[in-house]
Motif scaffolding. Structure first.
Motif, PDB file in Angstrom:
ATOM      1  N   UNK A  28      92.422  94.509 115.352  1.00  0.00           N
ATOM      2  CA  UNK A  28      93.094  93.227 115.098  1.00  0.00           C
ATOM      3  C   UNK A  28      93.374  92.429 116.369  1.00  0.00           C
ATOM      4  N   UNK A  69      99.516  88.141 102.831  1.00  0.00           N
ATOM      5  CA  UNK A  69      99.079  89.376 102.164  1.00  0.00           C
ATOM      6  C   UNK A  69      98.947  90.505 103.177  1.00  0.00           C
ATOM      7  N   UNK A  70      98.148  90.258 104.218  1.00  0.00           N
ATOM      8  CA  UNK A  70      97.947  91.277 105.246  1.00  0.00           C
ATOM      9  C   UNK A  70      97.607  90.557 106.543  1.00  0.00           C
ATOM     10  N   UNK A  71      98.392  90.755 107.580  1.00  0.00           N
ATOM     11  CA  UNK A  71      98.032  90.100 108.839  1.00  0.00           C
ATOM     12  C   UNK A  71      96.689  90.610 109.332  1.00  0.00           C
ATOM     13  N   UNK A  72      95.951  89.761 109.990  1.00  0.00           N
ATOM     14  CA  UNK A  72      94.643  90.126 110.557  1.00  0.00           C
ATOM     15  C   UNK A  72      93.674  90.635 109.491  1.00  0.00           C
TER      16      UNK A  72
END
Lengths: 264, 292
Positions: B198, B237-240
């Motif tokens: 990430x 929702x979801x970083x990276x």
């Protein structure tokens, strides 16, 4: 003059990995930075080298296999990009657009450099049979010539081409979209490097270790060196806590067979 | 069988050093397809062999014996094997020297390539490259320091340790220590890669979508349209998410179709060039104008 210095740098880079291995000159990060220093644009060399580096993570010559010649690609890419016009982003884009295909094309020369020293080793056989140590040494050191030549010659020619202004004309024709595209390419190519690295690792068995690293960075904002130190601690902990009886999984290297029975 | 006279000469420290420095400076420069590191091995052994075998016939036989096929990791592996081969030649056990070379070059190549190239170098170089991308010269310097010192120390110590161990080397290595080190390094490597993906792979989408809401206000029901960046939704929702998905996709391509890495590079190259050119995706969102 720059062309000669770049050529010497290309030779130093390949010599380093074959011999002393003190600067890892065959990695594009180092090769590109050095080239940047030579052409007088350190940041450009670092940017091109670093991007190629992250694409090439985990790519090494295992067992003598030929891989893209990222080191020479980084040198040539930096040399030609520096000769061109435009701002930093445009130059970096050009360097990548030249360096990456160059690395792939140059890979076709690498087998020549690996094949030719075969003749040298046959001469060395002769010297060994005569007990001629200086002949043996001479063969050893001159066998490096093909290795150096397949990198030095393309570097020299490319650097000369960079001086003629062709690159500059080429670069003036580059549309902005291309620069945007190449900038994105540079930013996502590391995905290939990481994917190649993961392919040679037991992801199925230890997938949760990836998760630890991801959470550390994505949610806890730990810097890279911090993640590496944390990983080191976990690795020691993991190996300490692991039951020692489990060691017998794959048999360790078998001892040399004839250790006891010497043939006399 | 040629009768090999056990050498009566004892090696001194400077003999070992002569051999070590030959290995250090030039071990692989004569690498070739036919016998790979053979000439480098013979070249490193030569000063020691000359000293051990004053008799020319013995010396010539010893040189030829070490000109056979050899290949292992040059940093972790080769110094160990040269050191132990010297110890065995000195002990008058040339067949053991040959046995150790054959038995150890394969396993040590595997361990060395994994620990030094794939894991250690990848970690060091990812950190160095990410600094370099921020135009920080400490990136390349960090890498050189982390290579030059540990490598040289590790090579020297392996060489001397293996010479001291002599015949006990194979037993020492078989204790499972190597396997534990590889395992630990793998764990470290995976944690670090999990964080590196990430932080290094950078892609966000610049797409927006129109959201039409019906707002009931004092003037009655009213349709309000506003632009919502897709990236904000993804981050919620979801970083990276995109870097992870992209890496997972390339990994899947490589694994599932056993794709040549060059093709993977080509796929990513073309994809990035097109969607970047069209302006659909970018390495980072343009910094929003400072809000008043």
């Amino acid at each position: 003059m720059t062309a000669i210095l770049l050529t010497i740098w290309a030779i130093i880079c390949i010599f380093d990995i074959l011999g002393p291995t003190v600067i890892m000159g065959f990695r594009p990060l180092i090769a590109g930075t050095g080239a940047g220093l030579i052409v007088g644009d350190l940041n450009l060399g670092m940017a091109i080298g670093a991007t190629l580096e992250l694409t090439a993570l985990g790519v090494y010559t295992y067992g003598g296999a030929t891989i893209p010649d990222y080191q020479t690609g980084a040198i040539i890419g930096t040399a030609l990009a520096a000769a061109g016009a435009g701002d930093f982003a445009a130059k970096t884009a050009t360097g990548l657009a030249i360096g990456l295909p160059a690395a792939v094309l140059l890979a076709s020369l690498d087998p020549i450099g690996r094949f030719l020293p075969t003749f040298w080793i046959h001469r060395a056989d002769g010297y060994a049979a005569e007990g001629n140590s200086s002949g043996l040494s001479l063969m050893h050191w001159t066998a490096f010539i093909p290795w150096a030549a397949v990198r030095a010659i393309p570097t020299f020619l490319a650097a000369l081409a960079g001086n003629t202004g062709t690159v500059q004309n080429l670069q003036n024709a580059i549309p902005k979209g291309f620069i945007d595209g190449m900038t994105l390419v540079g930013a996502i190519l590391p995905a290939v490097g990481f994917a190649m690295l993961l392919r040679i690792m037991p992801v199925g068995r230890y997938w949760y270790m990836l998760l630890i690293g991801f959470v550390l960075f994505a949610y806890l904002k730990v810097p890279l060196l911090g993640i590496a130190l944390f990983g080191l601690a976990i690795a020691f902990l993991f190996e300490t806590l692991r039951p020692r009886t489990a060691v017998g999984a794959p048999p360790p290297p078998t001892p040399a067979a004839p250790v006891s029975g010497e043939a006399v | 069988m040629a009768t090999t006279n056990a050498p009566t000469v004892r090696l001194e420290r400077r003999d070992l050093l002569a051999s070590f420095w030959r290995y250090f400076w030039s071990f692989q420069i004569s690498w070739n397809y036919e016998r790979m590191q053979a000439l480098g091995f013979a070249y490193a052994m030569e000063p020691v062999l000359r000293k051990l075998f004053p008799n020319d016939a013995d010396y010539e036989a010893a040189l030829e014996r070490h000109l056979v096929f050899f290949n292992t990791n040059p940093v972790v592996g080769a110094p160990l094997i040269i050191g132990s081969a010297i110890a065995m030649e000195e002990a008058g056990a040339p067949a053991s020297a040959e046995g150790v070379k054959l038995a150890l070059m394969g396993p040590l190549a595997g361990v060395g390539d994994t620990i030094i190239w794939a894991l250690y170098n990848s970690i060091i170089f990812t950190i160095g490259a990410s600094l370099a991308l921020q135009q920080n010269i400490l990136g390349p310097i960090f890498v050189i320091v982390m290579v030059a010192i540990p490598y040289t120390v590790a090579r020297y110590r392996q060489f001397m340790w293996a010479y001291g161990q002599g015949r006990a080397l194979a037993t020492s290595l078989a204790s499972g220590a190597l396997e534990r080190v590889t395992e630990g390094a793998t764990v470290l490597g995976l944690i670090v890669i999990g964080g590196f993906i990430p932080s290094i792979v950078k892609i966000v989408t610049t797409w927006d979508y129109q959201q039409t809401l019906t707002v009931t206000g004092p003037k009655g029901a009213q349709a309000v349209t506003n632009k919502v960046p897709v990236q904000t939704q993804l981050d919620a929702i979801l970083p990276f998410m995109l870097p992870v998905l992209l890496t997972a996709f390339v990994y899947w391509l490589l694994k599932r179709y056993n794709l040549n890495p060059l093709w993977a590079i080509a796929v990513v190259f073309v994809f990035g060039l097109i969607v970047g050119w069209l302006g659909w995706f970018a390495p980072a969102l343009p910094t929003p104008p400072a809000a008043a």
